[in-house]
Design a protein around this motif. Structure first.
Motif, PDB file in Angstrom:
ATOM      1  N   GLN A 276      -5.022  -1.217 -12.120  1.00 27.84           N
ATOM      2  CA  GLN A 276      -5.564   0.063 -12.581  1.00 27.84           C
ATOM      3  C   GLN A 276      -5.495   0.199 -14.103  1.00 27.84           C
ATOM      4  O   GLN A 276      -6.209   1.007 -14.681  1.00 27.84           O
ATOM      5  CB  GLN A 276      -4.806   1.217 -11.916  1.00 27.84           C
ATOM      6  CG  GLN A 276      -5.181   1.376 -10.439  1.00 27.84           C
ATOM      7  CD  GLN A 276      -4.195   2.256  -9.682  1.00 27.84           C
ATOM      8  OE1 GLN A 276      -3.363   2.931 -10.283  1.00 27.84           O
ATOM      9  NE2 GLN A 276      -4.277   2.239  -8.368  1.00 27.84           N
TER      10      GLN A 276
ATOM     11  N   PRO B  51     -10.691  -6.258  -6.861  1.00 26.68           N
ATOM     12  CA  PRO B  51     -11.043  -5.798  -8.208  1.00 26.68           C
ATOM     13  C   PRO B  51     -10.209  -6.492  -9.288  1.00 26.68           C
ATOM     14  O   PRO B  51     -10.736  -6.935 -10.301  1.00 26.68           O
ATOM     15  CB  PRO B  51     -10.747  -4.297  -8.150  1.00 26.68           C
ATOM     16  CG  PRO B  51     -10.847  -3.942  -6.715  1.00 26.68           C
ATOM     17  CD  PRO B  51     -10.380  -5.148  -5.962  1.00 26.68           C
TER      18      PRO B  51
ATOM     19  N   ASP C 176     -10.414   2.092 -11.033  1.00 26.09           N
ATOM     20  CA  ASP C 176     -10.672   3.020  -9.935  1.00 26.09           C
ATOM     21  C   ASP C 176     -10.266   2.474  -8.573  1.00 26.09           C
ATOM     22  O   ASP C 176      -9.907   3.226  -7.677  1.00 26.09           O
ATOM     23  CB  ASP C 176     -12.185   3.304  -9.873  1.00 26.09           C
ATOM     24  CG  ASP C 176     -12.520   4.686 -10.395  1.00 26.09           C
ATOM     25  OD1 ASP C 176     -11.585   5.455 -10.677  1.00 26.09           O
ATOM     26  OD2 ASP C 176     -13.716   4.983 -10.510  1.00 26.09           O
ATOM     27  N   ALA C 177     -10.379   1.156  -8.388  1.00 28.95           N
ATOM     28  CA  ALA C 177     -10.315   0.633  -7.019  1.00 28.95           C
ATOM     29  C   ALA C 177      -9.167  -0.335  -6.766  1.00 28.95           C
ATOM     30  O   ALA C 177      -8.985  -0.775  -5.633  1.00 28.95           O
ATOM     31  CB  ALA C 177     -11.647  -0.041  -6.665  1.00 28.95           C
ATOM     32  N   SER C 178      -8.380  -0.711  -7.792  1.00 25.43           N
ATOM     33  CA  SER C 178      -7.281  -1.654  -7.556  1.00 25.43           C
ATOM     34  C   SER C 178      -6.169  -1.002  -6.749  1.00 25.43           C
ATOM     35  O   SER C 178      -6.008   0.216  -6.765  1.00 25.43           O
ATOM     36  CB  SER C 178      -6.706  -2.153  -8.880  1.00 25.43           C
ATOM     37  OG  SER C 178      -7.677  -2.895  -9.579  1.00 25.43           O
ATOM     38  N   ILE C 179      -5.380  -1.839  -6.100  1.00 25.81           N
ATOM     39  CA  ILE C 179      -4.279  -1.323  -5.282  1.00 25.81           C
ATOM     40  C   ILE C 179      -3.171  -0.730  -6.139  1.00 25.81           C
ATOM     41  O   ILE C 179      -2.636   0.335  -5.845  1.00 25.81           O
ATOM     42  CB  ILE C 179      -3.695  -2.438  -4.377  1.00 25.81           C
ATOM     43  CG1 ILE C 179      -4.677  -2.779  -3.256  1.00 25.81           C
ATOM     44  CG2 ILE C 179      -2.337  -2.018  -3.799  1.00 25.81           C
ATOM     45  CD1 ILE C 179      -4.176  -3.848  -2.302  1.00 25.81           C
TER      46      ILE C 179
ATOM     47  N   LYS D 224      -4.043 -10.122  -4.901  1.00 24.85           N
ATOM     48  CA  LYS D 224      -4.192  -9.476  -3.593  1.00 24.85           C
ATOM     49  C   LYS D 224      -5.531  -8.739  -3.482  1.00 24.85           C
ATOM     50  O   LYS D 224      -6.308  -9.039  -2.584  1.00 24.85           O
ATOM     51  CB  LYS D 224      -3.027  -8.510  -3.343  1.00 24.85           C
ATOM     52  CG  LYS D 224      -3.113  -7.794  -1.999  1.00 24.85           C
ATOM     53  CD  LYS D 224      -1.856  -6.966  -1.727  1.00 24.85           C
ATOM     54  CE  LYS D 224      -1.920  -6.280  -0.370  1.00 24.85           C
ATOM     55  NZ  LYS D 224      -0.668  -5.568  -0.039  1.00 24.85           N
ATOM     56  N   CYS D 225      -5.789  -7.784  -4.365  1.00 26.83           N
ATOM     57  CA  CYS D 225      -7.016  -7.013  -4.193  1.00 26.83           C
ATOM     58  C   CYS D 225      -8.141  -7.564  -5.067  1.00 26.83           C
ATOM     59  O   CYS D 225      -7.910  -8.057  -6.158  1.00 26.83           O
ATOM     60  CB  CYS D 225      -6.785  -5.524  -4.438  1.00 26.83           C
ATOM     61  SG  CYS D 225      -6.528  -5.051  -6.152  1.00 26.83           S
TER      62      CYS D 225
ATOM     63  N   LEU E  30       0.849  -1.179   0.000  1.00 23.65           N
ATOM     64  CA  LEU E  30       0.000   0.000   0.000  1.00 23.65           C
ATOM     65  C   LEU E  30       0.890   1.236   0.000  1.00 23.65           C
ATOM     66  O   LEU E  30       1.936   1.268   0.625  1.00 23.65           O
ATOM     67  CB  LEU E  30      -0.885   0.018   1.252  1.00 23.65           C
ATOM     68  CG  LEU E  30      -1.849  -1.157   1.404  1.00 23.65           C
ATOM     69  CD1 LEU E  30      -2.514  -1.111   2.774  1.00 23.65           C
ATOM     70  CD2 LEU E  30      -2.884  -1.150   0.294  1.00 23.65           C
TER      71      LEU E  30
END
Lengths: 239, 582
Positions: free
Chosen positions: B558, B513, B550-553, B510-511, B356
């Motif tokens: 993205q 989206p 919009d929402a990926s780490i 991991k994320c 992050l």
């Protein structure tokens, strides 16, 4: 600590510096859904359901980790936010069995998420693993929130029995070379079961009761298994 | 540990390796696993357990690391593993047919090993041999322009050794490239090499940073972050030691510029890295080369050794009092490790999960310390900036995009290869005047711009200015400099499906989206390409795409839908139900 003033959904908020956007929003009653977040675990911000729109930011921001800043302007339910949350929930429903995840089901209602949005989608269907007397692992229900791995490792127990197998969509939770749990470093502390949000990890006795066994049968079955497993574990530790 | 008994496993040779690596602890995990795999052909459980004990890494975590990297195997593989590229540039030239022909000849399915254990055939992500499509990589060898008439030659390792043709209007970065071998230290010095480092050492670190800032150099890996500001951030950060990292994990489909620079002019890259190291006061530098580039790794390793002996690397670089050590790392098959924080995790012996941000690498990078990480091409610019000064550097290019840029031309283009041009030329000039236009006299349908994480340009955009500002105003990403031409006969849905397969394979998971989105995107595009789109698929692709964007780490998620979103806008009819297969 000094206070920071920002705007959330048009409302002016003043909170101590270092507060996350999620906490700041809660303080004014703005509900932000979060799936992977757990107060006992290091936040990884990976479910991305808690994203919010921050004016000036290129992409949405994970509110469970992002801290407030002076004059920040936050929207917790803008169209971009709603689209992301709804789509993430729809994708989750297309991938795993959420039948024992009431919190996520509530979120799906709140965001009008359609569980059938993705027809012909490959689901993560994994046979249930029943390899120890304490708990069963039903990874068809696993949403990869990472909490079990974290509490097994340095967020709580320092046992390091489980980690990840595979990558991307194929990721599952696994042990060293897929060994059955009694052959790992697992100490059957139950922390992983306690933090699982979807029923993927479940006490063996609870699962047996669901299978229709009586309490006496469950007790007999698990007692027998426990004795055997303790012997196996002791042998393995000495080896 | 009788649990790990394995009769075919001889622990002795591994022990020697582990004795050497043990002091590094977990940071030596990937090198240890790679060494064990070289010894045993795969990673036997017993060897893996031994590595865990020596490096003090929990066994479950080691297994997690092995499972993350495509080039680490827990099961025996063939003596020769044939990695057949099936990503877009190769797919355009029959990569899938090559894979099928090899499988047929050997009687196996993709991913399987012949019964005699001689060969394993696998589909591979982009190998950076796009100008020599279709391409195969096997062990230490690469073969380009594979001829299906000679499958047996391929199995013997015979075939076209790919030497990338280097063209263009300037020769600042690739002046010594195109000859098919690495420039030696003597040749490099005779051509003025390491004069940039000498000049840097005669200045203070702050003056070096000021020069780079004045040059306007921005990162060439795709994110275009100002290099001087990055260096300044790490120089002013308080932690110690500091690190400088060369991101040589080039894996963006269609990109091969960094491979050519490393294979043919490794000292140029190394000189740039040393200048960056001096500027921020780094005690140690890492060069992380992708696992599919063993030749580039070897060329860089040789260059590091030559430079060490000549005094450019060591405790007292050229008598300046500045000391730096350089270490090389070989990736193990994971596109995501080109993401800077995932690359740090990989060096630290972990799964390549992006971290992050904030904090940023300049304050909390490798091992949590202040770190500068730059792309190969970015670093290759530094020597000339230091030698000639920022003012002269800025004479080329545009006001907002100073300097020169490498472009990787592939696909349906008459002269595929690596092109160096000043920023500001038009796409038409690059593609038609310099590269000879579309191959076989066909008409241009579109250009895939920037790579898999890119977007499509249409023929009416040929006059777009190739600069950061020019492309931005045209809504096109410069990315890593990919210009992949697609002629009028191509079904763009096939290209999009190939890109989607790539991202589904390379998502770290991991994320949510990206983990689920890349898979859903691939599934939908597969049926769209088969002419079996369902009603609502365009909306599904848009929702998945925008959610990932919009929402990926990290940058992978993205941009995993950027080509799809660009196609949805340009050619919405392609995604409609009932639009049959071409």
């Amino acid at each position: 600590m000094s206070n920071v003033t920002l705007t959330i959904d048009g409302q002016t908020v003043s909170v101590p510096a270092g507060t996350t956007i999620l906490q700041a929003a809660q303080s004014i009653g703005a509900e932000i859904p979060a799936i992977c977040y757990h107060e006992a675990c290091t936040p990884n911000a990976l479910c991305r359901n808690c994203v919010v729109e921050v004016e000036g930011a290129r992409v949405l921001v994970a509110s469970c980790v992002a801290q407030v800043a002076a004059n920040m302007v936050v929207y917790t339910r803008s169209p971009r936010v709603e689209r992301s949350r709804r789509t993430i929930l729809e994708m989750l429903a297309s991938a795993v069995d959420l039948s024992e995840a009431p919190d996520i089901q509530r979120m799906m209602q709140e965001y009008s998420a359609d569980a059938q949005r993705f027809p012909q989608a490959e689901r993560r269907e994994i046979p249930l693993i029943d390899d120890n007397p304490m708990y069963v692992r039903d990874y068809s229900k696993c949403i990869l929130c990472w909490r079990c791995v974290q509490v097994c490792a340095d967020d709580a127990q320092f046992t390091f029995a489980i980690n990840f197998s595979g990558r991307g969509y194929e990721t599952t939770i696994g042990t060293f070379f897929g060994k059955p749990m009694p052959a790992t470093t697992c100490v059957f502390c139950g922390q992983c079961v306690g933090v699982c949000p979807t029923g993927a990890l479940k006490p063996k006795s609870e699962w047996l009761l669901e299978q229709g066994l009586s309490i006496d049968q469950v007790f007999a079955a698990t007692r027998q298994e426990r004795t055997g497993a303790e012997k196996r574990t002791r042998t393995w530790r000495r080896a | 540990m009788s649990d790990y008994a394995n009769s075919a496993y001889d622990p002795a040779p591994l022990q020697g390796v582990l004795d050497q690596l043990a002091p590094q602890g977990r940071a030596a995990l990937l090198p240890a696993l790679q060494a064990a795999q070289a010894l045993y052909g795969h990673l036997p459980e017993a060897a893996t357990a031994e590595i865990g004990r020596a490096l003090k890494v929990p066994l479950a975590e080691i297994h997690g690391v092995i499972e993350f990297y495509s080039l680490l195997y827990t099961q025996p593989k063939g003596k020769t593993v044939l990695h057949v590229c099936t990503d877009p540039a190769c797919a355009l030239r029959g990569g899938e047919q090559v894979l099928a022909a090899l499988c047929r000849r050997l009687g196996v399915q993709p991913g399987e090993t012949t019964p005699d254990g001689a060969y394993t055939v696998e589909g591979a992500p982009c190998l950076g041999l796009c100008d020599h499509a279709p391409a195969i990589w096997m062990g230490q060898k690469a073969i380009g322009r594979v001829d299906l008439q000679s499958v047996d030659d391929i199995l013997q390792g015979r075939g076209d050794h790919p030497i990338t043709a280097c063209y263009g209007e300037t020769k600042y970065l690739i002046g010594r490239c195109g000859k098919g071998r690495a420039t030696t230290l003597a040749e490099y010095e005779a051509d003025g090499g390491y004069a940039g480092l000498r000049r840097a050492l005669s200045l203070s670190p702050a003056e070096v940073i000021a020069e780079v800032k004045a040059s306007g150099l921005v990162g060439r890996g795709g994110a275009a972050f100002p290099t001087g500001i990055k260096w300044e951030g790490a120089a002013q950060a308080s932690g110690q030691p500091k690190y400088v990292v060369c991101n040589a994990d080039e894996s963006e489909p269609g990109t091969f510029k960094d491979r050519v620079l490393m294979e043919e002019d490794p000292h140029l890259v190394l000189e740039g890295l040393l200048i960056a190291g001096y500027a921020i006061g780094a005690a140690r530098g890492y060069i992380y080369v992708r696992g599919e580039y063993p030749a580039a790794y070897q060329a860089m390793a040789n260059a590091v050794e030559e430079a060490r002996q000549a005094g450019y690397i060591g405790e007292d670089v050229l008598g300046s009092g500045y000391g730096i050590q350089i270490e090389l790392r070989l990736g193990a098959g994971a596109y995501i490790c080109g993401e800077e924080t995932a690359l740090f995790e990989s060096i630290e012996g972990k799964r390549g999960f992006p971290r992050l941000k904030p904090p940023s690498p300049t304050t909390h990078g490798l091992f949590g310390k202040p770190t500068v990480i730059n792309n190969v091409e970015t670093l290759a610019n530094a020597p000339r900036i230091l030698l000639q000064g920022a003012a002269r550097y800025r004479q080329l290019g545009t006001e907002k995009s100073p300097g020169v840029k490498l472009f990787c031309l592939s696909g349906d283009v008459a002269r595929p290869g690596l092109y160096e041009v000043p920023f500001g030329v038009s796409l038409r000039h690059l593609l038609f005047d310099l590269a000879g236009g579309v191959s076989q006299g066909r008409r241009l349908q579109a250009v895939l711009f920037g790579g898999a994480a890119g977007a499509f340009a249409t023929p009416d955009q040929l006059d777009v200015e190739m600069s950061f500002e020019g492309l931005r105003s045209a809504g096109l990403p410069l990315g890593s400099g990919v210009v992949m031409a697609l002629d009028e006969t191509r079904d763009l849905r096939m290209i999009l499906t190939g890109l989607a397969r790539f991202f589904a394979h390379e998502s770290c998971g991991k994320c949510y989206p990206c983990q689920i989105g890349t898979q859903r995107q691939y599934e939908i595009l597969r049926r769209v390409a088969d002419g079996e789109a369902l009603p609502g698929d365009a909306e599904r692709l848009a929702d998945v795409g925008w959610t990932m964007a919009d929402a990926s780490i990290c940058g992978l998620g993205q941009t995993a839908a950027s080509a799809v979103l660009s196609a949805l806008k340009l050619w919405p009819e392609l995604f409609e139900a009932g639009n049959g297969k071409l």
